[in-house]
Design an enzyme around this catalytic site. Structure first.
Site, PDB file in Angstrom:
ATOM      1  N   HIS A  34      41.329  53.336  50.489  1.00 24.25           N
ATOM      2  CA  HIS A  34      40.597  53.044  51.733  1.00 24.25           C
ATOM      3  C   HIS A  34      40.581  54.282  52.617  1.00 24.25           C
ATOM      4  O   HIS A  34      41.527  55.070  52.607  1.00 24.25           O
ATOM      5  CB  HIS A  34      41.250  51.885  52.492  1.00 24.25           C
ATOM      6  CG  HIS A  34      41.026  50.556  51.840  1.00 24.25           C
ATOM      7  ND1 HIS A  34      39.774  50.000  51.692  1.00 24.25           N
ATOM      8  CD2 HIS A  34      41.890  49.671  51.284  1.00 24.25           C
ATOM      9  CE1 HIS A  34      39.883  48.826  51.072  1.00 24.25           C
ATOM     10  NE2 HIS A  34      41.152  48.611  50.804  1.00 24.25           N
ATOM     11  N   ASP A  81      46.024  47.616  40.686  1.00 24.43           N
ATOM     12  CA  ASP A  81      45.211  47.207  41.845  1.00 24.43           C
ATOM     13  C   ASP A  81      45.034  48.399  42.798  1.00 24.43           C
ATOM     14  O   ASP A  81      45.053  48.255  44.016  1.00 24.43           O
ATOM     15  CB  ASP A  81      45.827  46.018  42.585  1.00 24.43           C
ATOM     16  CG  ASP A  81      44.830  45.356  43.541  1.00 24.43           C
ATOM     17  OD1 ASP A  81      43.653  45.765  43.571  1.00 24.43           O
ATOM     18  OD2 ASP A  81      45.248  44.428  44.261  1.00 24.43           O
ATOM     19  N   HIS A  94      41.224  36.401  40.793  1.00 28.31           N
ATOM     20  CA  HIS A  94      41.936  36.695  42.042  1.00 28.31           C
ATOM     21  C   HIS A  94      42.234  35.324  42.656  1.00 28.31           C
ATOM     22  O   HIS A  94      41.366  34.698  43.248  1.00 28.31           O
ATOM     23  CB  HIS A  94      41.023  37.545  42.940  1.00 28.31           C
ATOM     24  CG  HIS A  94      41.481  37.718  44.346  1.00 28.31           C
ATOM     25  ND1 HIS A  94      41.617  38.954  44.932  1.00 28.31           N
ATOM     26  CD2 HIS A  94      41.808  36.828  45.309  1.00 28.31           C
ATOM     27  CE1 HIS A  94      42.013  38.818  46.188  1.00 28.31           C
ATOM     28  NE2 HIS A  94      42.123  37.530  46.445  1.00 28.31           N
ATOM     29  N   ASP A 111      37.213  39.868  41.738  1.00 29.86           N
ATOM     30  CA  ASP A 111      38.401  40.321  42.482  1.00 29.86           C
ATOM     31  C   ASP A 111      38.049  40.816  43.891  1.00 29.86           C
ATOM     32  O   ASP A 111      37.065  41.510  44.099  1.00 29.86           O
ATOM     33  CB  ASP A 111      39.114  41.441  41.738  1.00 29.86           C
ATOM     34  CG  ASP A 111      40.338  41.899  42.496  1.00 29.86           C
ATOM     35  OD1 ASP A 111      41.259  41.082  42.669  1.00 29.86           O
ATOM     36  OD2 ASP A 111      40.345  43.041  42.970  1.00 29.86           O
ATOM     37  N   ASN A 138      33.856  45.015  42.639  1.00 30.20           N
ATOM     38  CA  ASN A 138      33.507  44.883  44.067  1.00 30.20           C
ATOM     39  C   ASN A 138      33.066  46.220  44.682  1.00 30.20           C
ATOM     40  O   ASN A 138      33.578  46.661  45.701  1.00 30.20           O
ATOM     41  CB  ASN A 138      34.666  44.269  44.873  1.00 30.20           C
ATOM     42  CG  ASN A 138      35.903  45.155  44.925  1.00 30.20           C
ATOM     43  OD1 ASN A 138      36.093  46.020  44.072  1.00 30.20           O
ATOM     44  ND2 ASN A 138      36.747  44.940  45.927  1.00 30.20           N
ATOM     45  N   GLY A 178      44.853  46.876  50.828  1.00 32.50           N
ATOM     46  CA  GLY A 178      44.793  47.658  49.592  1.00 32.50           C
ATOM     47  C   GLY A 178      45.658  48.897  49.662  1.00 32.50           C
ATOM     48  O   GLY A 178      45.912  49.425  50.749  1.00 32.50           O
ATOM     49  N   HIS A 223      40.257  49.939  41.424  1.00 34.11           N
ATOM     50  CA  HIS A 223      39.058  50.016  42.266  1.00 34.11           C
ATOM     51  C   HIS A 223      38.634  51.481  42.344  1.00 34.11           C
ATOM     52  O   HIS A 223      39.334  52.297  42.942  1.00 34.11           O
ATOM     53  CB  HIS A 223      39.335  49.463  43.669  1.00 34.11           C
ATOM     54  CG  HIS A 223      39.674  47.997  43.655  1.00 34.11           C
ATOM     55  ND1 HIS A 223      38.700  47.015  43.658  1.00 34.11           N
ATOM     56  CD2 HIS A 223      40.863  47.349  43.617  1.00 34.11           C
ATOM     57  CE1 HIS A 223      39.286  45.826  43.625  1.00 34.11           C
ATOM     58  NE2 HIS A 223      40.599  45.997  43.595  1.00 34.11           N
ATOM     59  N   LEU A 224      37.486  51.788  41.707  1.00 37.10           N
ATOM     60  CA  LEU A 224      37.031  53.186  41.656  1.00 37.10           C
ATOM     61  C   LEU A 224      36.090  53.516  42.808  1.00 37.10           C
ATOM     62  O   LEU A 224      35.788  54.688  43.036  1.00 37.10           O
ATOM     63  CB  LEU A 224      36.320  53.480  40.331  1.00 37.10           C
ATOM     64  CG  LEU A 224      37.099  53.248  39.045  1.00 37.10           C
ATOM     65  CD1 LEU A 224      36.333  53.791  37.857  1.00 37.10           C
ATOM     66  CD2 LEU A 224      38.465  53.898  39.097  1.00 37.10           C
ATOM     67  N   ASN A 248      46.283  42.642  49.524  1.00 34.36           N
ATOM     68  CA  ASN A 248      45.899  41.308  49.108  1.00 34.36           C
ATOM     69  C   ASN A 248      46.189  41.143  47.622  1.00 34.36           C
ATOM     70  O   ASN A 248      45.661  41.927  46.830  1.00 34.36           O
ATOM     71  CB  ASN A 248      44.397  41.131  49.368  1.00 34.36           C
ATOM     72  CG  ASN A 248      44.015  39.693  49.508  1.00 34.36           C
ATOM     73  OD1 ASN A 248      44.854  38.816  49.493  1.00 34.36           O
ATOM     74  ND2 ASN A 248      42.718  39.447  49.624  1.00 34.36           N
TER      75      ASN A 248
HETATM   76  N1  LIG Z   1      43.866  44.302  46.671  1.00 39.20           N
HETATM   77  C1  LIG Z   1      43.459  44.651  47.875  1.00 39.20           C
HETATM   78  O1  LIG Z   1      44.232  44.543  48.811  1.00 39.20           O
HETATM   79  N2  LIG Z   1      42.213  45.100  48.085  1.00 39.20           N
HETATM   80  C2  LIG Z   1      41.126  45.073  47.165  1.00 39.20           C
HETATM   81  C3  LIG Z   1      40.395  43.793  47.104  1.00 39.20           C
HETATM   82  C4  LIG Z   1      41.177  42.587  47.478  1.00 39.20           C
HETATM   83  O2  LIG Z   1      41.808  41.999  46.601  1.00 39.20           O
HETATM   84  O3  LIG Z   1      41.146  42.216  48.655  1.00 39.20           O
HETATM   85  C5  LIG Z   1      40.140  46.163  47.532  1.00 39.20           C
HETATM   86  O4  LIG Z   1      39.083  46.257  46.883  1.00 39.20           O
HETATM   87  O5  LIG Z   1      40.410  46.909  48.479  1.00 39.20           O
END
Ligand SMILES: NC(=O)N[C@@H](CC(=O)O)C(=O)O
EC number: 3.5.2.3
Length: 435
Positions: free
Chosen positions: A313, A309, A182, A155, A95, A328, A63-64, A282
């Site tokens: 955050h 993954d 996912h 995802d 996402n 995440g 996730h960039l 998740n």
């Molecule tokens: N893997 C994670 O816990 N988070 C992911 C998306 C997700 O799968 O909820 C995210 O984009 O933060």
């Protein structure tokens, strides 16, 4: 970035795949030019005594956060984290905000990756418009865009409608693509906060039951067999899912692949005892029996590869009460070390096995022709050099990501990435980014 710009580099005394006697590796014009006792001069000489050479790592699940959440991560900072973590290619999840469900956004992310130039950034296209799971996104237009999208995923959300999943498998098949699912039946995870079991129950947290993942994986395997479409299962987290994959593979058609994250190989729901939301993710951290089963499945090839993954955050999304925290964890710079801890030090994988799960299989799954290649003369010089004897203490604040939500904070982990090379150009050396 052309290899010619990078000049020639000579790695002295390196161990390809950690095997045999040390050799010199000469890189010229972006390719491996010579392996053995090299007498030729080079523009740059790297003392690589004791270092293990592997093909550059490929992450199918990153996730960039750009566009939309540049306060937590950007293509620049994630590329730096990737280079420091030994990666030469990453796949950027869809996402973002706006969602990467059309050619404009995927081309934007792809272009940003090229501009930064530290790692190949391959955008993943959303399966459904806005990740809403209602109708298919512009899969063909994204595939035909300059980004050349081949992986499609909602995802963060499950493609839970079986008919939409069927259509996605059919369309992506026609495009030579893969659906990365996912797997989470939302009817079974409403309000879920943690793995459903005694640890969550003791703390009054609503449970995320293992069958919510396993039932979707079973359904999707059947749909993949039926349609001939290619299914890739994201972040496998339970022993039951490994059993389902074993069964599905036993049916013979090679259309199903799967990944496991480093955190699901190591951490368990015992972490709930701290009530620290850095451990919220998740799918959730499961039990020790699950981590054991996932390690075995990865060693056996039932699960093909490791994917991070990597999910940055902001502090206000993590340093809050558990129920409000976002799921995440950061992963790019700790992945190798956790794989060494859980798979190499336990004797489950040797360095060739690490190359398989971190590099070769992910490159094959994504159809990358110039990544995950064997360490041979003539091959593109996408390389990761690992110091197997080094140990380091993880400090979130010292990682390249803007966010610092690592669950490995303060842990001493084995192995460091000593150097990463992308098409003949060093992108990281001794823990520093070379741009
Ligand atoms: N893997 C994670 O816990 N988070 C992911 C998306 C997700 O799968 O909820 C995210 O984009 O933060």
């Amino acid at each position: 970035m052309s290899g010619t710009d990078a000049g020639t580099t000579l790695f002295r005394g390196v161990l390809p795949y950690g095997e045999g006697e040390p050799v010199d590796v000469l890189v010229a014009d972006g390719r491996i030019a010579e392996i053995g006792r090299v007498t030729q001069r080079a523009d740059r000489v790297v003392d690589a005594q004791g270092l293990v050479a592997l093909p550059g790592f490929v992450d199918l699940h990153t996730h960039l956060r750009e566009p939309g959440r540049e306060d937590t991560e950007t293509v620049q900072t994630a590329s730096e984290a990737a280079a420091l973590g030994g990666y030469t290619a990453v796949f950027a999840m869809a996402n973002t905000d706006p969602v990467a469900d059309n050619p404009v956004i995927v081309e934007y992310v792809w272009q940003r990756g090229r501009d930064v130039g530290l790692v190949d950034v391959h955008p993943i296209g959303a399966v459904s418009v806005g990740l809403r799971g209602e109708r298919l996104a512009e899969l063909g237009a994204m595939a035909r865009s300059r980004a050349g999208v081949r992986l499609f995923s909602d995802d963060g959300h499950c493609v839970s409608d079986p008919l939409l999943m069927r259509r996605a498998l059919e369309y992506t098949r026609a495009l030579g693509g893969v659906v990365a699912q996912h797997a989470e039946d939302p009817r079974l995870t409403g309000g879920a906060q943690a793995h459903e079991g005694p640890a969550a129950a003791e703390r009054g947290l609503a449970g995320w039951p293992a069958p919510a993942e396993e039932s979707v994986v079973a359904r999707d395997c059947l749909l993949a067999h039926h349609t001939g479409g290619r299914l890739h299962v994201c972040h496998v987290s339970t022993a039951g899912t490994a059993d389902v994959l074993r069964w599905a593979r036993g049916r013979g058609e090679g259309t199903i692949t799967a990944e496991v994250t480093p955190h699901h190989l190591l951490l368990t729901d015992e972490r709930l005892a701290t009530y620290d939301p850095v451990n919220k993710v998740n799918p959730p951290l499961r039990t020790a029996a699950d981590t054991e089963a996932l390690r075995t499945a990865l060693a056996e090839g039932v699960v093909d590869c490791v994917a991070t993954d990597h999910a940055p955050h902001a502090p206000q999304e993590k340093d809050t009460e558990w129920a409000c925290a976002r799921p995440g964890m950061l992963g790019l710079q700790t992945a190798l070390s956790v794989v060494v801890l859980t798979m190499v030090e336990t004797g489950l994988l040797d360095w060739r096995g690490v190359a398989r799960v971190m590099s070769e299989r992910p490159a094959e799954i994504a159809g990358l022709a110039d990544q995950g290649r064997p360490l041979r003369v003539g091959e593109p010089a996408n390389l990761t050099l690992v110091d197997p004897e080094a140990r380091w203490v993880v400090r979130g604040g010292e990682l390249a990501s803007i966010a610092d939500n690592t669950p490995f904070e303060g842990m001493e982990l084995p192995a460091t990435v000593a150097a990463t090379m992308l098409r003949g150009r060093l992108t990281s050396l001794d823990g520093k980014v070379l741009s």
